[in-house]
Design an enzyme around this catalytic site. Structure first.
Site, PDB file in Angstrom:
ATOM      1  N   ALA A 102      14.154  -7.804  -7.034  1.00 42.47           N
ATOM      2  CA  ALA A 102      12.698  -7.922  -7.038  1.00 42.47           C
ATOM      3  C   ALA A 102      12.205  -8.902  -8.101  1.00 42.47           C
ATOM      4  O   ALA A 102      11.008  -9.185  -8.154  1.00 42.47           O
ATOM      5  CB  ALA A 102      12.068  -6.549  -7.268  1.00 42.47           C
ATOM      6  N   ASP A 129      18.835  -4.388  -4.671  1.00 38.95           N
ATOM      7  CA  ASP A 129      17.385  -4.566  -4.715  1.00 38.95           C
ATOM      8  C   ASP A 129      17.111  -5.684  -5.714  1.00 38.95           C
ATOM      9  O   ASP A 129      17.381  -5.539  -6.911  1.00 38.95           O
ATOM     10  CB  ASP A 129      16.725  -3.246  -5.172  1.00 38.95           C
ATOM     11  CG  ASP A 129      15.203  -3.329  -5.157  1.00 38.95           C
ATOM     12  OD1 ASP A 129      14.662  -4.403  -4.817  1.00 38.95           O
ATOM     13  OD2 ASP A 129      14.557  -2.311  -5.487  1.00 38.95           O
ATOM     14  N   TRP A 148      14.234   2.708 -10.659  1.00 43.60           N
ATOM     15  CA  TRP A 148      12.807   2.640 -10.357  1.00 43.60           C
ATOM     16  C   TRP A 148      12.404   3.961  -9.687  1.00 43.60           C
ATOM     17  O   TRP A 148      13.045   4.358  -8.699  1.00 43.60           O
ATOM     18  CB  TRP A 148      12.562   1.453  -9.428  1.00 43.60           C
ATOM     19  CG  TRP A 148      11.140   1.195  -9.044  1.00 43.60           C
ATOM     20  CD1 TRP A 148      10.065   1.131  -9.876  1.00 43.60           C
ATOM     21  CD2 TRP A 148      10.653   0.933  -7.720  1.00 43.60           C
ATOM     22  NE1 TRP A 148       8.932   0.843  -9.152  1.00 43.60           N
ATOM     23  CE2 TRP A 148       9.263   0.721  -7.826  1.00 43.60           C
ATOM     24  CE3 TRP A 148      11.250   0.851  -6.468  1.00 43.60           C
ATOM     25  CZ2 TRP A 148       8.468   0.433  -6.722  1.00 43.60           C
ATOM     26  CZ3 TRP A 148      10.467   0.565  -5.371  1.00 43.60           C
ATOM     27  CH2 TRP A 148       9.080   0.368  -5.501  1.00 43.60           C
ATOM     28  N   LYS A 192       6.812 -10.837  -7.359  1.00 47.80           N
ATOM     29  CA  LYS A 192       6.770 -11.251  -8.757  1.00 47.80           C
ATOM     30  C   LYS A 192       7.029 -12.748  -8.900  1.00 47.80           C
ATOM     31  O   LYS A 192       6.304 -13.438  -9.605  1.00 47.80           O
ATOM     32  CB  LYS A 192       7.799 -10.473  -9.582  1.00 47.80           C
ATOM     33  CG  LYS A 192       8.061  -9.061  -9.095  1.00 47.80           C
ATOM     34  CD  LYS A 192       7.089  -8.037  -9.622  1.00 47.80           C
ATOM     35  CE  LYS A 192       7.178  -6.784  -8.771  1.00 47.80           C
ATOM     36  NZ  LYS A 192       6.853  -5.552  -9.350  1.00 47.80           N
TER      37      LYS A 192
HETATM   38  C1  LMR Z   1       6.850  -1.502 -11.359  1.00 48.58           C
HETATM   39  O1  LMR Z   1       7.966  -0.999 -11.428  1.00 48.58           O
HETATM   40  O2  LMR Z   1       5.963  -1.322 -12.206  1.00 48.58           O
HETATM   41  C2  LMR Z   1       6.528  -2.409 -10.195  1.00 48.58           C
HETATM   42  O3  LMR Z   1       7.621  -2.533  -9.360  1.00 48.58           O
HETATM   43  C3  LMR Z   1       5.301  -2.025  -9.491  1.00 48.58           C
HETATM   44  C4  LMR Z   1       5.461  -0.764  -8.690  1.00 48.58           C
HETATM   45  O4  LMR Z   1       5.113  -0.801  -7.501  1.00 48.58           O
HETATM   46  O5  LMR Z   1       5.899   0.253  -9.221  1.00 48.58           O
END
Ligand code: LMR
Length: 393
Positions: free
Chosen positions: A210, A208, A127, A243
């Protein structure tokens, strides 16, 4: 003073949200930001959340501060949801945080306090905000190979080869389930191998999680983190309720730390200290709703039922898209879409192809070709499938 400020790099995911909003085309399709949407494009307030809010409105008598670490009932309920049978109270510290990102940030800050020299190993890719926060905190980052671009599956041999170079004082960041951005996940036997490797090298895992409940189910999605928690002496877990409870803007999450029981008190105290330094008391509204839902059998059953419907809906869209592409392309090369889990899949398109999807077809996905499956519905699946082939993916 402000004259010294330089403009900061825009977050690619949030930037895309803005571009999509500004696009006047009526048939545009948003497969960008990781927000669940139903078939009508709405991100609904879940039934149990609405019911809890109604109850809360009737019964809440004060808005005074909760504890610095958050409401202990919330911390206990969320830790139990994540850790299940692997919960060991004598090792557990936990603080409520503003969302999963808050938990990630507090986790990195804890690492920096405990081990200023620590390197954090991150999957390549991960991410983007993981990298952004680590860079902001000046924490050294080491990538480990994760995704095989050809098969679009986890390159487990490469991952293990890279992680063999970790050492005590290092932290290995793992995605608990529904890997963001690829959708490719470790199997349970692979989690066991990762745990054994970290036992050998002495590096500390940070998980993590999520998207618990979005992949294979609430318990199956937490099986990896539970295994890690039961095997490793020290573990950090960043958990998000954004989520799976659909309460994105309420900013609800927790940072959980597992330590030697002798270090529990000081670890808990440090987490609370970090809350105080960064924002003092964590937000309560979302946390209170989650606590009410998890601790009330009827609300919990209703929440689980709705979450399961969301999960199965995304799985059905995955299968539909893979089938459509199989039919149109006459090949099985998009079969990985049905194998991936969670909201995301990385298509494996070039930035130019992603750009063409946006420009020529009004289809928005992140530049690394991550698409949000939940942005589709039965009518747009064939549209996307045709566009994917039209741009030569
Ligand atoms: C994403 O990866 O799109 C989500 O986790 C929202 C974000 O805050 O980036």
């Amino acid at each position: 003073m402000f004259a010294n400020l330089k403009s900061q790099p825009a977050d690619k995911i949030l930037q895309l949200m803005g571009q999509y909003k500004a696009d006047p085309r009526a048939d545009k399709i948003d497969l960008g930001v990781g927000v669940y949407k139903d078939a009508t494009g709405l991100t609904p307030v879940m039934r149990a959340v609405k019911a809890a809010e109604r109850q809360l409105w009737e019964t809440e008598t004060t808005k005074t501060y909760t504890g610095l670490a958050g409401d202990p009932e919330f911390n206990a309920a969320l830790a139990a949801l994540v850790l299940g049978d692997a919960l060991a109270a004598e090792r557990l510290s936990s603080v409520a945080t503003p969302g999963g990102t808050g938990a990630v940030r507090q986790g990195f800050e804890l690492i920096r306090m405990a081990a200023p020299e620590a390197r954090v190993w991150v999957s390549d890719p991960t991410w983007p905000n993981h990298l952004s926060i680590l860079n902001y905190l000046h924490i050294p980052v080491e990538p480990y190979r994760y995704f095989d671009a050809d098969s679009r599956a986890v390159d487990f041999a490469a991952m293990m080869a890279d992680l063999a170079a970790t050492k005590p004082g290092d932290v290995v960041l793992l995605h608990g389930c529904c890997h963001n951005p690829t959708g490719a996940n470790l199997t349970l036997p692979e989690w066991a191998e990762v745990a054994a490797l970290l036992e050998r090298t002495g590096a500390v895992p940070m998980v993590d999680i999520a998207y618990q409940g979005f992949g294979d189910g609430l318990d199956a999605d937490a099986a990896g983190v539970r295994l890690i928690a039961s095997r490793l002496p020290e573990v950090l877990i960043a958990a998000s309720c954004s989520k799976n409870f659909g309460i994105y803007r309420e900013r609800t999450g927790a940072l959980i730390a597992l330590s030697d029981p002798a270090k529990r008190e000081v670890t808990q105290g440090t987490l609370a200290f970090l809350n105080r330094q960064n924002y003092s008391f964590p937000p309560d509204h979302g946390a209170r709703l989650v606590t009410m839902i998890l601790n009330d059998p009827a609300l919990r059953a209703d929440w689980q039922e709705e979450l399961e419907a969301v999960r199965l809906g995304m799985l059905a869209l995955r299968e539909h898209l893979a089938a459509e592409l199989r039919q149109l392309s006459g090949s099985d090369r998009f079969g990985f879409l049905a194998q991936h889990r969670g909201m995301f899949s990385r298509l494996g398109a070039t930035p130019e192809q992603v750009e063409r999807l946006k420009r020529e077809h009004g289809i928005y996905m992140v530049g690394d070709s991550r698409l949000n499956i939940a942005g589709l519905n039965a009518a747009t699946v064939p549209v996307l499938a045709r566009a994917i082939l039209a741009v030569g993916i």
